[in-house]
Design a protein around this motif. Structure first.
Motif, PDB file in Angstrom:
ATOM      1  N   ARG A  18      27.361 -24.564 -42.836  1.00 35.91           N
ATOM      2  CA  ARG A  18      27.518 -23.158 -42.444  1.00 35.91           C
ATOM      3  C   ARG A  18      27.374 -22.198 -43.612  1.00 35.91           C
ATOM      4  O   ARG A  18      26.835 -21.118 -43.470  1.00 35.91           O
ATOM      5  N   GLU A  19      27.865 -22.561 -44.774  1.00 30.39           N
ATOM      6  CA  GLU A  19      27.829 -21.657 -45.924  1.00 30.39           C
ATOM      7  C   GLU A  19      26.852 -22.152 -46.976  1.00 30.39           C
ATOM      8  O   GLU A  19      27.074 -21.998 -48.164  1.00 30.39           O
ATOM      9  N   ARG A  20      25.760 -22.772 -46.515  1.00 27.92           N
ATOM     10  CA  ARG A  20      24.785 -23.322 -47.445  1.00 27.92           C
ATOM     11  C   ARG A  20      23.400 -22.821 -47.120  1.00 27.92           C
ATOM     12  O   ARG A  20      23.118 -22.434 -45.992  1.00 27.92           O
ATOM     13  N   LEU A  21      22.544 -22.903 -48.131  1.00 26.85           N
ATOM     14  CA  LEU A  21      21.123 -22.587 -47.930  1.00 26.85           C
ATOM     15  C   LEU A  21      20.284 -23.624 -48.661  1.00 26.85           C
ATOM     16  O   LEU A  21      20.683 -24.121 -49.725  1.00 26.85           O
ATOM     17  N   PHE A  43      14.992 -14.409 -59.099  1.00 22.61           N
ATOM     18  CA  PHE A  43      14.372 -14.733 -57.808  1.00 22.61           C
ATOM     19  C   PHE A  43      15.081 -15.934 -57.195  1.00 22.61           C
ATOM     20  O   PHE A  43      15.264 -16.954 -57.866  1.00 22.61           O
ATOM     21  N   VAL A  44      15.463 -15.783 -55.943  1.00 21.87           N
ATOM     22  CA  VAL A  44      16.049 -16.894 -55.192  1.00 21.87           C
ATOM     23  C   VAL A  44      15.037 -17.225 -54.102  1.00 21.87           C
ATOM     24  O   VAL A  44      14.836 -16.448 -53.166  1.00 21.87           O
ATOM     25  N   ARG A  45      14.366 -18.354 -54.274  1.00 21.71           N
ATOM     26  CA  ARG A  45      13.315 -18.723 -53.318  1.00 21.71           C
ATOM     27  C   ARG A  45      13.852 -19.755 -52.326  1.00 21.71           C
ATOM     28  O   ARG A  45      14.233 -20.865 -52.708  1.00 21.71           O
ATOM     29  N   LEU A  46      13.911 -19.366 -51.057  1.00 23.59           N
ATOM     30  CA  LEU A  46      14.415 -20.250 -50.012  1.00 23.59           C
ATOM     31  C   LEU A  46      13.300 -21.160 -49.503  1.00 23.59           C
ATOM     32  O   LEU A  46      12.133 -20.760 -49.441  1.00 23.59           O
ATOM     33  N   ARG A  83      20.254  -7.215 -63.398  1.00 19.06           N
ATOM     34  CA  ARG A  83      20.821  -6.344 -62.360  1.00 19.06           C
ATOM     35  C   ARG A  83      20.108  -6.546 -61.021  1.00 19.06           C
ATOM     36  O   ARG A  83      20.676  -6.357 -59.963  1.00 19.06           O
ATOM     37  N   HIS A  84      18.824  -6.932 -61.086  1.00 20.29           N
ATOM     38  CA  HIS A  84      18.014  -7.038 -59.867  1.00 20.29           C
ATOM     39  C   HIS A  84      17.926  -8.496 -59.386  1.00 20.29           C
ATOM     40  O   HIS A  84      17.745  -9.408 -60.198  1.00 20.29           O
ATOM     41  N   VAL A  85      18.017  -8.665 -58.071  1.00 22.22           N
ATOM     42  CA  VAL A  85      17.838  -9.978 -57.453  1.00 22.22           C
ATOM     43  C   VAL A  85      16.852  -9.824 -56.301  1.00 22.22           C
ATOM     44  O   VAL A  85      16.957  -8.872 -55.516  1.00 22.22           O
ATOM     45  N   CYS A  86      15.912 -10.762 -56.205  1.00 24.95           N
ATOM     46  CA  CYS A  86      14.959 -10.747 -55.094  1.00 24.95           C
ATOM     47  C   CYS A  86      15.094 -12.062 -54.324  1.00 24.95           C
ATOM     48  O   CYS A  86      14.916 -13.143 -54.897  1.00 24.95           O
ATOM     49  N   VAL A  87      15.404 -11.957 -53.047  1.00 28.64           N
ATOM     50  CA  VAL A  87      15.476 -13.147 -52.188  1.00 28.64           C
ATOM     51  C   VAL A  87      14.125 -13.266 -51.481  1.00 28.64           C
ATOM     52  O   VAL A  87      13.669 -12.333 -50.813  1.00 28.64           O
ATOM     53  N   THR A  88      13.487 -14.423 -51.673  1.00 27.50           N
ATOM     54  CA  THR A  88      12.117 -14.588 -51.222  1.00 27.50           C
ATOM     55  C   THR A  88      11.914 -15.987 -50.660  1.00 27.50           C
ATOM     56  O   THR A  88      12.849 -16.736 -50.445  1.00 27.50           O
ATOM     57  N   GLY A  89      10.664 -16.354 -50.405  1.00 28.70           N
ATOM     58  CA  GLY A  89      10.398 -17.684 -49.852  1.00 28.70           C
ATOM     59  C   GLY A  89       9.009 -18.141 -50.251  1.00 28.70           C
ATOM     60  O   GLY A  89       8.495 -17.702 -51.281  1.00 28.70           O
ATOM     61  N   GLY A  90       8.372 -18.883 -49.324  1.00 25.06           N
ATOM     62  CA  GLY A  90       8.800 -19.141 -47.972  1.00 25.06           C
ATOM     63  C   GLY A  90       9.091 -17.851 -47.185  1.00 25.06           C
ATOM     64  O   GLY A  90       8.733 -16.769 -47.572  1.00 25.06           O
ATOM     65  N   GLU A  91       9.741 -18.080 -46.075  1.00 27.17           N
ATOM     66  CA  GLU A  91      10.255 -16.966 -45.271  1.00 27.17           C
ATOM     67  C   GLU A  91      11.771 -17.075 -45.282  1.00 27.17           C
ATOM     68  O   GLU A  91      12.340 -17.908 -44.557  1.00 27.17           O
ATOM     69  N   PRO A  92      12.435 -16.260 -46.101  1.00 24.40           N
ATOM     70  CA  PRO A  92      13.886 -16.449 -46.260  1.00 24.40           C
ATOM     71  C   PRO A  92      14.666 -16.292 -44.969  1.00 24.40           C
ATOM     72  O   PRO A  92      15.682 -16.969 -44.762  1.00 24.40           O
ATOM     73  N   LEU A  93      14.222 -15.411 -44.074  1.00 24.75           N
ATOM     74  CA  LEU A  93      14.990 -15.179 -42.845  1.00 24.75           C
ATOM     75  C   LEU A  93      14.909 -16.352 -41.875  1.00 24.75           C
ATOM     76  O   LEU A  93      15.610 -16.365 -40.860  1.00 24.75           O
ATOM     77  N   ALA A  94      14.073 -17.336 -42.175  1.00 21.22           N
ATOM     78  CA  ALA A  94      14.015 -18.525 -41.318  1.00 21.22           C
ATOM     79  C   ALA A  94      15.325 -19.321 -41.401  1.00 21.22           C
ATOM     80  O   ALA A  94      15.608 -20.143 -40.528  1.00 21.22           O
ATOM     81  N   GLN A  95      16.114 -19.107 -42.447  1.00 19.62           N
ATOM     82  CA  GLN A  95      17.437 -19.730 -42.548  1.00 19.62           C
ATOM     83  C   GLN A  95      18.480 -18.652 -42.249  1.00 19.62           C
ATOM     84  O   GLN A  95      18.623 -17.701 -43.047  1.00 19.62           O
ATOM     85  N   PRO A  96      19.197 -18.763 -41.146  1.00 25.65           N
ATOM     86  CA  PRO A  96      20.137 -17.698 -40.752  1.00 25.65           C
ATOM     87  C   PRO A  96      21.153 -17.328 -41.829  1.00 25.65           C
ATOM     88  O   PRO A  96      21.545 -16.168 -41.934  1.00 25.65           O
ATOM     89  N   ASN A  97      21.588 -18.293 -42.643  1.00 24.78           N
ATOM     90  CA  ASN A  97      22.571 -17.976 -43.683  1.00 24.78           C
ATOM     91  C   ASN A  97      22.023 -17.044 -44.754  1.00 24.78           C
ATOM     92  O   ASN A  97      22.779 -16.548 -45.599  1.00 24.78           O
ATOM     93  N   ALA A 119       7.434 -11.388 -39.618  1.00 29.35           N
ATOM     94  CA  ALA A 119       7.354 -12.125 -38.344  1.00 29.35           C
ATOM     95  C   ALA A 119       8.721 -12.323 -37.706  1.00 29.35           C
ATOM     96  O   ALA A 119       8.809 -12.664 -36.529  1.00 29.35           O
ATOM     97  N   LEU A 120       9.802 -12.138 -38.484  1.00 25.19           N
ATOM     98  CA  LEU A 120      11.154 -12.374 -37.967  1.00 25.19           C
ATOM     99  C   LEU A 120      11.945 -11.070 -37.934  1.00 25.19           C
ATOM    100  O   LEU A 120      11.610 -10.104 -38.625  1.00 25.19           O
ATOM    101  N   ASP A 121      13.012 -11.073 -37.139  1.00 25.81           N
ATOM    102  CA  ASP A 121      13.831  -9.879 -36.928  1.00 25.81           C
ATOM    103  C   ASP A 121      14.560  -9.484 -38.221  1.00 25.81           C
ATOM    104  O   ASP A 121      15.267 -10.309 -38.804  1.00 25.81           O
ATOM    105  N   ILE A 122      14.422  -8.226 -38.630  1.00 22.08           N
ATOM    106  CA  ILE A 122      15.102  -7.761 -39.851  1.00 22.08           C
ATOM    107  C   ILE A 122      16.381  -6.973 -39.526  1.00 22.08           C
ATOM    108  O   ILE A 122      17.039  -6.460 -40.430  1.00 22.08           O
TER     109      ILE A 122
END
Ligand code: SF4
Length: 230
Positions: A18-21, A43-46, A83-97, A119-122
């Motif tokens: 539940r609290e993992r990616l 950069f955090v690449r999911l 100071r800056h973080v970018c969450v990226t992928g892949g498609e990061p929103l494909a993982q609900p967490n 392609a996914l709901d933002i």
């Protein structure tokens, strides 16, 4: 902390996750695109993406990755002192967490951006996050995946990005902007597909048409070439 024991976890382990990616890589570089271009950024690449754009430069993130606790991700991000973080992928929103991670990073005081395929709901993304949302052109071969419902959710804090693969793609993008009234919603970025459109050609097309979009090149590829982790 990486927990490889979850690497091959099946659906029965969903509760434990539940609290993992699943993360492909976390690295420190300069932001190469969009509004925060040039800033030192973590950069955090999911792992994972449901799309298959023909120009994808992160296919290595489709499957490979390890499970991380959200706490461990936030801690590792902080260790770089950026100071800056970018969450990226892949498609990061494909993982609900991913939504929880974005909020955790905002709460920790980072300037957070999200790169998503469009392609996914933002709708569930924390309002403090700057969303960089792709519009897939026909040249990507994924234009059918554009989620039009996302457009009404965009604000001046967000950006729309078109990767242009040809003159036909450019003409299509121009018409698409008009059809959906996108220029009024947020800043619009036009970027040449790496190796497919000469950057100067795209610049000339934009100027000739007096098109009110922002031209951009991928700074990291100019600096380091097309290599992972940069
Ligand atoms: S959405 Fe992004 S990560 Fe997914 S296939 Fe397209 S370019 Fe690659």
């Amino acid at each position: 902390m990486i927990d490889s024991s979850f690497k091959d976890a099946g659906p029965e382990d969903a509760g434990l996750k539940r609290e993992r990616l699943r993360i492909n890589e976390i690295f420190h570089s300069l932001q190469g695109e969009a509004d925060a271009v040039g800033y030192p950024t973590v950069f955090v690449r999911l792992t994972g993406c449901p799309l298959r754009c023909q120009y994808c430069d992160t296919e290595y993130a489709f499957h490979a990755g390890d499970w991380y606790d959200l706490d461990a991700i936030v801690e590792q991000v902080g260790s770089f002192g950026a100071r800056h973080v970018c969450v990226t992928g892949g498609e990061p929103l494909a993982q609900p967490n991913c939504l929880k991670l974005l909020t955790r990073l905002c709460d920790a005081g980072f300037e957070v951006s999200l790169e998503t395929s469009g392609a996914l709901d933002i709708a569930g993304v924390d309002a403090r996050v700057s969303r960089v949302v792709d519009v897939k052109t026909p040249g990507s071969r994924e234009a059918a995946r554009n989620r039009i419902e996302n457009f009404s959710l965009l604000t001046q804090h967000d950006q729309l990005k078109f990767v242009i693969c040809s003159r036909e793609d450019y003409d299509w993008s121009k018409a698409y902007l008009r059809e959906h009234g996108l220029s009024a919603r947020c800043e619009v970025l036009f970027s040449p597909s790496y190796t497919q459109v000469p950057p100067a050609a795209l610049a000339e097309w934009i100027l000739a048409d007096r098109l009110q979009v922002r031209f951009q090149l991928q700074l990291h590829k100019i600096l380091w070439g097309d290599v992972p982790g940069k």
